[in-house]
Design a protein around this motif. Sequence first.
Motif, PDB file in Angstrom:
ATOM      1  N   SER A  99       0.804  -1.223   0.000  1.00  0.00           N
ATOM      2  CA  SER A  99       0.000   0.000   0.000  1.00  0.00           C
ATOM      3  C   SER A  99       0.838   1.275   0.000  1.00  0.00           C
ATOM      4  O   SER A  99       0.342   2.338  -0.359  1.00  0.00           O
ATOM      5  N   ALA A 100       2.105   1.193   0.387  1.00  0.00           N
ATOM      6  CA  ALA A 100       2.976   2.377   0.390  1.00  0.00           C
ATOM      7  C   ALA A 100       3.526   2.680  -1.005  1.00  0.00           C
ATOM      8  O   ALA A 100       4.197   3.690  -1.191  1.00  0.00           O
ATOM      9  N   TRP A 101       3.240   1.812  -1.963  1.00  0.00           N
ATOM     10  CA  TRP A 101       3.775   1.949  -3.317  1.00  0.00           C
ATOM     11  C   TRP A 101       2.681   2.408  -4.274  1.00  0.00           C
ATOM     12  O   TRP A 101       1.521   2.076  -4.113  1.00  0.00           O
ATOM     13  N   ARG A 102       3.112   3.135  -5.310  1.00  0.00           N
ATOM     14  CA  ARG A 102       2.187   3.456  -6.402  1.00  0.00           C
ATOM     15  C   ARG A 102       2.961   3.526  -7.721  1.00  0.00           C
ATOM     16  O   ARG A 102       4.165   3.824  -7.737  1.00  0.00           O
ATOM     17  N   VAL A 103       2.260   3.220  -8.785  1.00  0.00           N
ATOM     18  CA  VAL A 103       2.860   3.251 -10.118  1.00  0.00           C
ATOM     19  C   VAL A 103       2.692   4.662 -10.671  1.00  0.00           C
ATOM     20  O   VAL A 103       1.570   5.151 -10.804  1.00  0.00           O
ATOM     21  N   LEU A 104       3.823   5.318 -10.974  1.00  0.00           N
ATOM     22  CA  LEU A 104       3.772   6.653 -11.566  1.00  0.00           C
ATOM     23  C   LEU A 104       3.593   6.580 -13.078  1.00  0.00           C
ATOM     24  O   LEU A 104       2.859   7.376 -13.663  1.00  0.00           O
ATOM     25  N   GLN A 105       4.279   5.633 -13.702  1.00  0.00           N
ATOM     26  CA  GLN A 105       4.197   5.462 -15.149  1.00  0.00           C
ATOM     27  C   GLN A 105       4.390   4.004 -15.493  1.00  0.00           C
ATOM     28  O   GLN A 105       5.079   3.268 -14.794  1.00  0.00           O
ATOM     29  N   GLY A 106       3.778   3.599 -16.602  1.00  0.00           N
ATOM     30  CA  GLY A 106       3.963   2.252 -17.112  1.00  0.00           C
ATOM     31  C   GLY A 106       2.764   1.353 -16.819  1.00  0.00           C
ATOM     32  O   GLY A 106       1.937   1.645 -15.966  1.00  0.00           O
ATOM     33  N   ASP A 107       2.694   0.280 -17.560  1.00  0.00           N
ATOM     34  CA  ASP A 107       1.637  -0.713 -17.365  1.00  0.00           C
ATOM     35  C   ASP A 107       2.084  -1.710 -16.316  1.00  0.00           C
ATOM     36  O   ASP A 107       3.157  -2.287 -16.430  1.00  0.00           O
ATOM     37  N   HIS A 108       1.249  -1.932 -15.313  1.00  0.00           N
ATOM     38  CA  HIS A 108       1.617  -2.877 -14.258  1.00  0.00           C
ATOM     39  C   HIS A 108       1.038  -4.263 -14.490  1.00  0.00           C
ATOM     40  O   HIS A 108       1.130  -5.130 -13.635  1.00  0.00           O
ATOM     41  N   GLU A 109       0.468  -4.490 -15.668  1.00  0.00           N
ATOM     42  CA  GLU A 109       0.058  -5.833 -16.063  1.00  0.00           C
ATOM     43  C   GLU A 109       0.006  -5.907 -17.578  1.00  0.00           C
ATOM     44  O   GLU A 109      -0.090  -4.891 -18.256  1.00  0.00           O
ATOM     45  N   GLY A 110       0.100  -7.128 -18.097  1.00  0.00           N
ATOM     46  CA  GLY A 110       0.083  -7.287 -19.536  1.00  0.00           C
ATOM     47  C   GLY A 110       0.146  -8.747 -19.937  1.00  0.00           C
ATOM     48  O   GLY A 110       0.028  -9.652 -19.104  1.00  0.00           O
ATOM     49  N   GLN A 111       0.332  -8.937 -21.238  1.00  0.00           N
ATOM     50  CA  GLN A 111       0.380 -10.289 -21.797  1.00  0.00           C
ATOM     51  C   GLN A 111       1.341 -10.302 -22.967  1.00  0.00           C
ATOM     52  O   GLN A 111       1.372  -9.377 -23.770  1.00  0.00           O
ATOM     53  N   THR A 112       2.133 -11.354 -23.056  1.00  0.00           N
ATOM     54  CA  THR A 112       3.064 -11.504 -24.173  1.00  0.00           C
ATOM     55  C   THR A 112       2.318 -12.076 -25.379  1.00  0.00           C
ATOM     56  O   THR A 112       1.170 -12.495 -25.273  1.00  0.00           O
ATOM     57  N   GLN A 113       2.996 -12.137 -26.484  1.00  0.00           N
ATOM     58  CA  GLN A 113       2.452 -12.825 -27.644  1.00  0.00           C
ATOM     59  C   GLN A 113       2.708 -14.323 -27.505  1.00  0.00           C
ATOM     60  O   GLN A 113       3.479 -14.749 -26.654  1.00  0.00           O
ATOM     61  N   ILE A 114       2.073 -15.107 -28.344  1.00  0.00           N
ATOM     62  CA  ILE A 114       2.297 -16.556 -28.360  1.00  0.00           C
ATOM     63  C   ILE A 114       3.509 -16.832 -29.235  1.00  0.00           C
ATOM     64  O   ILE A 114       3.618 -16.297 -30.332  1.00  0.00           O
ATOM     65  N   ASP A 115       4.416 -17.641 -28.728  1.00  0.00           N
ATOM     66  CA  ASP A 115       5.557 -18.060 -29.543  1.00  0.00           C
ATOM     67  C   ASP A 115       5.485 -19.564 -29.721  1.00  0.00           C
ATOM     68  O   ASP A 115       5.276 -20.300 -28.770  1.00  0.00           O
ATOM     69  N   GLU A 116       5.632 -19.979 -30.937  1.00  0.00           N
ATOM     70  CA  GLU A 116       5.624 -21.404 -31.256  1.00  0.00           C
ATOM     71  C   GLU A 116       6.957 -21.764 -31.900  1.00  0.00           C
ATOM     72  O   GLU A 116       7.086 -21.784 -33.120  1.00  0.00           O
ATOM     73  N   PRO A 117       7.966 -22.009 -31.064  1.00  0.00           N
ATOM     74  CA  PRO A 117       9.293 -22.290 -31.622  1.00  0.00           C
ATOM     75  C   PRO A 117       9.291 -23.605 -32.400  1.00  0.00           C
ATOM     76  O   PRO A 117       8.711 -24.595 -31.972  1.00  0.00           O
ATOM     77  N   ASP A 124      12.227 -25.254 -33.709  1.00  0.00           N
ATOM     78  CA  ASP A 124      13.326 -26.170 -33.423  1.00  0.00           C
ATOM     79  C   ASP A 124      14.080 -25.824 -32.145  1.00  0.00           C
ATOM     80  O   ASP A 124      15.128 -26.385 -31.874  1.00  0.00           O
ATOM     81  N   GLU A 125      13.569 -24.887 -31.357  1.00  0.00           N
ATOM     82  CA  GLU A 125      14.223 -24.507 -30.115  1.00  0.00           C
ATOM     83  C   GLU A 125      13.349 -24.905 -28.933  1.00  0.00           C
ATOM     84  O   GLU A 125      12.125 -24.863 -29.030  1.00  0.00           O
ATOM     85  N   PRO A 126      13.952 -25.260 -27.819  1.00  0.00           N
ATOM     86  CA  PRO A 126      13.155 -25.584 -26.629  1.00  0.00           C
ATOM     87  C   PRO A 126      12.730 -24.343 -25.837  1.00  0.00           C
ATOM     88  O   PRO A 126      12.139 -24.448 -24.791  1.00  0.00           O
ATOM     89  N   ILE A 127      13.055 -23.157 -26.372  1.00  0.00           N
ATOM     90  CA  ILE A 127      12.752 -21.912 -25.669  1.00  0.00           C
ATOM     91  C   ILE A 127      11.729 -21.105 -26.466  1.00  0.00           C
ATOM     92  O   ILE A 127      11.878 -20.916 -27.670  1.00  0.00           O
ATOM     93  N   ALA A 128      10.681 -20.631 -25.752  1.00  0.00           N
ATOM     94  CA  ALA A 128       9.733 -19.687 -26.356  1.00  0.00           C
ATOM     95  C   ALA A 128      10.305 -18.286 -26.141  1.00  0.00           C
ATOM     96  O   ALA A 128      10.670 -17.923 -25.027  1.00  0.00           O
ATOM     97  N   ASN A 129      10.425 -17.514 -27.208  1.00  0.00           N
ATOM     98  CA  ASN A 129      10.984 -16.165 -27.133  1.00  0.00           C
ATOM     99  C   ASN A 129       9.864 -15.141 -27.193  1.00  0.00           C
ATOM    100  O   ASN A 129       9.083 -15.128 -28.146  1.00  0.00           O
ATOM    101  N   TRP A 130       9.797 -14.282 -26.182  1.00  0.00           N
ATOM    102  CA  TRP A 130       8.767 -13.247 -26.155  1.00  0.00           C
ATOM    103  C   TRP A 130       9.363 -11.850 -26.270  1.00  0.00           C
ATOM    104  O   TRP A 130       8.801 -11.008 -26.949  1.00  0.00           O
ATOM    105  N   CYS A 131      10.440 -11.579 -25.563  1.00  0.00           N
ATOM    106  CA  CYS A 131      11.056 -10.246 -25.548  1.00  0.00           C
ATOM    107  C   CYS A 131      10.017  -9.145 -25.305  1.00  0.00           C
ATOM    108  O   CYS A 131       9.977  -8.136 -25.999  1.00  0.00           O
ATOM    109  N   HIS A 132       9.160  -9.379 -24.322  1.00  0.00           N
ATOM    110  CA  HIS A 132       8.074  -8.455 -23.992  1.00  0.00           C
ATOM    111  C   HIS A 132       8.607  -7.327 -23.105  1.00  0.00           C
ATOM    112  O   HIS A 132       9.157  -7.582 -22.042  1.00  0.00           O
ATOM    113  N   PRO A 133       8.446  -6.064 -23.537  1.00  0.00           N
ATOM    114  CA  PRO A 133       9.050  -4.955 -22.779  1.00  0.00           C
ATOM    115  C   PRO A 133       8.354  -4.679 -21.446  1.00  0.00           C
ATOM    116  O   PRO A 133       7.138  -4.796 -21.322  1.00  0.00           O
TER     117      PRO A 133
END
Length: 175
Positions: free
Chosen positions: A31-49, A51-60
């Motif tokens: 409760s002592a904190w507040r967001v001054l700027q920016g989104d405090h929730e979101g969703q990445t895109q779907i990655d369907e790799p 040939d790699e075992p890693i899903a890459n999102w690079c979500h900012p």
Amino acid sequence: MSEVHVIGQILGASGFPESSVFCKWKVQMGSAWRVLQGDHEGQTQIDEPSDEPIANWCHPIDLHFATKGLQGWPKFHLQVWHQDVYGRNELYSYGFCHVPTSPGLHEIDCVTWRPKGSLIEELKTQFIGGSAQLKNPDLVSSSAELYKLRTVSMGKVHLRLHVIVRNFDKYGVEF
């Protein structure tokens, strides 16, 4: 007021049984904190790799907080979802990690888990899909209730965060 800037990205995920995953995230704070700027929730895109075992999102991530105290330091709540070939989404796992308290660059591997259901629920999961879910997702970071759950380990979500702090020295906090 003291300030914390968190700049970075949710890099991706690894170790999940299927590809085609995405992540829903939110930042929880006291409760002592507040967001001054920016989104405090979101969703990445779907990655369907393919040939790699890693899903890459690079979500900012770009958040700017102000605080009156250290209690309730921000933490990321993560949910990893899987989308099947029919476009149906099922929750794969939960996880959480605190925003690092020291300034600088941080590479974080957030381990995730899912609730373990009864024998019948686990059989349904294997043959029909879906899995047991929490009635209250906020339990993910509540140590008072979390120890009562039976869980199954899932994969990891990888984050890269730059933390910048400001004006903490005025209140006797040194990093």
